[in-house]
Design an enzyme around this catalytic site. Structure first.
Site, PDB file in Angstrom:
ATOM      1  N   ASP A  54       0.819  -1.218   0.000  1.00 35.44           N
ATOM      2  CA  ASP A  54       0.000   0.000   0.000  1.00 35.44           C
ATOM      3  C   ASP A  54       0.847   1.260   0.000  1.00 35.44           C
ATOM      4  O   ASP A  54       0.600   2.189   0.790  1.00 35.44           O
ATOM      5  CB  ASP A  54      -0.943   0.018   1.211  1.00 35.44           C
ATOM      6  CG  ASP A  54      -1.668  -1.297   1.426  1.00 35.44           C
ATOM      7  OD1 ASP A  54      -2.025  -1.945   0.440  1.00 35.44           O
ATOM      8  OD2 ASP A  54      -1.867  -1.677   2.595  1.00 35.44           O
ATOM      9  N   GLU A 221     -11.143  -0.804  -3.070  1.00 34.03           N
ATOM     10  CA  GLU A 221     -10.431  -0.184  -1.957  1.00 34.03           C
ATOM     11  C   GLU A 221      -9.219   0.572  -2.468  1.00 34.03           C
ATOM     12  O   GLU A 221      -8.949   0.608  -3.676  1.00 34.03           O
ATOM     13  CB  GLU A 221     -10.005  -1.225  -0.929  1.00 34.03           C
ATOM     14  CG  GLU A 221      -9.035  -2.276  -1.444  1.00 34.03           C
ATOM     15  CD  GLU A 221      -8.749  -3.381  -0.433  1.00 34.03           C
ATOM     16  OE1 GLU A 221      -9.497  -3.508   0.551  1.00 34.03           O
ATOM     17  OE2 GLU A 221      -7.765  -4.124  -0.634  1.00 34.03           O
TER      18      GLU A 221
END
Length: 532
Positions: A54, A221
């Site tokens: 991420d 997401e």
């Protein structure tokens, strides 16, 4: 890299009928030039080798700053800087001491941004006594120190993956994901105004979009937004993020105004796997010298690659005639070149522990460095005191030297280990006159091999060898590595496939078990990646 399908590339440049990717390359360059986009540059990945899920990036002055998920490893959220987006230096951590008082674990998806002269880190963490929530920390300088301001939003199903953005009128908003997939529900992407200090949400939340397309599976997401050509573009990840069975990919949606309506690209997903990298997603779009990139993560596709962790990649894209982003380099069957893994040698020569060392976030060890040695205070519970280092490839060797064995108190063992988390490890431990190979699984320890320490043993060099991330062999040397004695016969390697949790990669490092009054001394640690 792409990670782009051939049919998408043909459609993007309007060249259906070209027979092969090799024949396509000149035409691709002409088409890109026709769009007045810079000719793509060669990027050798990974730019963030090791476990950096991420990743997010922002430009502050003339420097790019990045951070990434640290999950249940401390210190929380690495801080890295670069002048070119490809060569990064670890310079610290957002929370280098104690983690925020409101949270206990799962430190995920930090998003770094600069606004009004301050640097902000919006992040997700598990709230004590609650569920996942989004918090924020700020600093006057990107290197910190950071002040935590607590959680901004924590829905009953969980709130994660925050991204700050100003709407078309300049109002600051927070965009995030409601973690509905955790209970088998859809995953709305929400937007809600923030106050000027970025410490509280105001007004009303608005849903932007949710998982509706078949390829998106159970979730969308990791939204990152940019403005281009009169649109807000939302890059987002979808489907299964992690582990050997991952199905992650990247899509994009756009809208004229922040609150929509939002349109998903008909040719999604725009970033998928190739022969070198799999399950690419969850990153931040960034521009440099007229070139657009997504800094995101992916697993190495080689056997055992998922146990290294989700590595940071830089993938370039251009804007097609319809105004949509298109990733342009590489393709299936044409593996991208990979950057050699950096060698690691820590001689413990400084005055403080090196920044690359990590530990279980809930059990920070007591460790000091001095005189070219590491002094690690033992721990009697939770598998002992742990210091670990991320690995870079599925094949590697690690070594360390254990000093002053004779002075270790009774009931104390120390050595070299591969860690998944505190409950799962493979360790070669010395103490009480014995050398033991120990398997720790779900908190339960099993001695696989035990032998007497060499008579009059002085410094004891220990070695761990891993192949394809799951096959482990251990050895020791009493003559400073000139000769090695294996703990198990050839061909009887230990299976370490159980080690890492679903969202993390393996760490290797040192371990000390026993009373908190005991201190184990180590001299030098090395980690060397090996060819497949």
């Amino acid at each position: 890299m792409d990670i782009l399908t051939r049919s998408h590339l043909l459609a993007a440049v309007g060249l259906a009928g070209v027979a092969s990717l090799g024949a396509l390359q000149p035409a691709v360059g002409q088409a890109i030039a026709g769009l007045k986009s810079p000719v793509p540059t060669a990027v050798v990945n990974p730019v963030l080798p090791g476990d950096f899920p991420d990743p997010s990036v922002t430009k502050i002055g003339n420097t790019y700053w990045a951070t990434a998920t640290s999950s249940n490893w401390g210190p929380v959220f690495p801080l890295l800087k670069s002048t070119n987006l490809t060569d990064w230096t670890l310079v610290g951590h957002v929370f280098s001491g104690e983690q925020p008082a409101w949270a206990d674990y799962y430190f995920w998806a930090p998003e770094i941004s600069q606004d009004g002269g301050k640097t902000y880190i919006f992040y997700a963490a598990h709230k004590k006594g609650g569920n996942l929530a989004v918090g924020v920390a700020s600093a006057d300088r990107p290197e910190g120190p950071y002040r935590d301001h607590g959680p901004l939003v924590g829905q009953p199903d969980g709130s994660i993956d925050a991204f700050p953005v100003r709407d078309e009128k300049g109002q600051p908003y927070l965009v995030w994901k409601e973690d509905g997939n955790s209970i088998g529900q859809p995953t709305p992407i929400w937007a809600q105004p923030m106050n000027a200090a970025r410490t509280a949400l105001t007004g009303t939340r608005t849903e932007l979009f949710r998982n509706t397309a078949p390829w998106e599976g159970r979730l969308v997401e990791g939204v990152s937004m940019v403005r281009h050509g009169g649109y807000f573009y939302a890059f987002y990840a979808a489907n299964g993020c992690c582990g050997g069975g991952c199905t992650y990919a990247t899509g994009v949606a756009r809208a004229k105004t922040l609150l929509g309506p939002w349109e998903k690209y008909a040719r999604n997903p725009i970033l998928t796997q190739n022969d070198t990298w799999k399950c690419p997603g969850h990153g931040t779009a960034v521009e440099r010298n007229g070139h657009w990139y997504l800094l995101h993560h992916a697993y190495a596709a080689a056997p055992g690659g998922e146990m290294v962790g989700r590595q940071g990649l830089l993938s370039e894209f251009v804007w097609n005639a319809g105004g949509w982003p298109v990733f342009v380099s590489g393709g299936p069957g044409a593996p991208a070149p990979t950057r050699p893994a950096p060698p690691v040698r820590d001689g413990f020569d400084g005055a403080a522990l090196g920044l690359a060392w990590q530990w279980p976030v809930e059990y920070r060890p007591a460790a000091t460095v001095g005189g070219g040695q590491l002094h690690l205070t033992a721990r009697p519970d939770h598998g002992g005191a742990v210091l670990g280092h991320t690995i870079y490839t599925a094949n590697y060797d690690a070594t360390t030297t254990l000093l002053r064995l004779a002075t270790l108190p009774a009931g104390t063992t120390a050595g070299l280990a591969a860690f998944g988390d505190p409950d799962n490890a493979l360790a070669l431990l010395a103490g009480d006159g014995r050398l033991r190979l120990v398997r720790r699984a779900k908190g339960q320890e099993e001695v696989l091999v035990e032998t007497a320490l060499p008579t009059g043993a002085g410094p004891l060099r220990l070695r761990l060898q891993a192949r394809r991330s799951t096959h482990f062999a251990f050895a020791y040397s009493a003559d400073d590595g000139r000769t090695w004695q294996a703990l198990m016969p050839p061909g009887s390697d230990v299976d370490g496939a159980y080690l890492p949790p679903w969202d993390r990669g393996i760490r290797v490092g040192v371990l000390a078990q026993g009373p908190a009054t005991a201190v184990a001394d180590f001299d030098e640690f090395t980690l060397t990646s090996q060819a497949l």
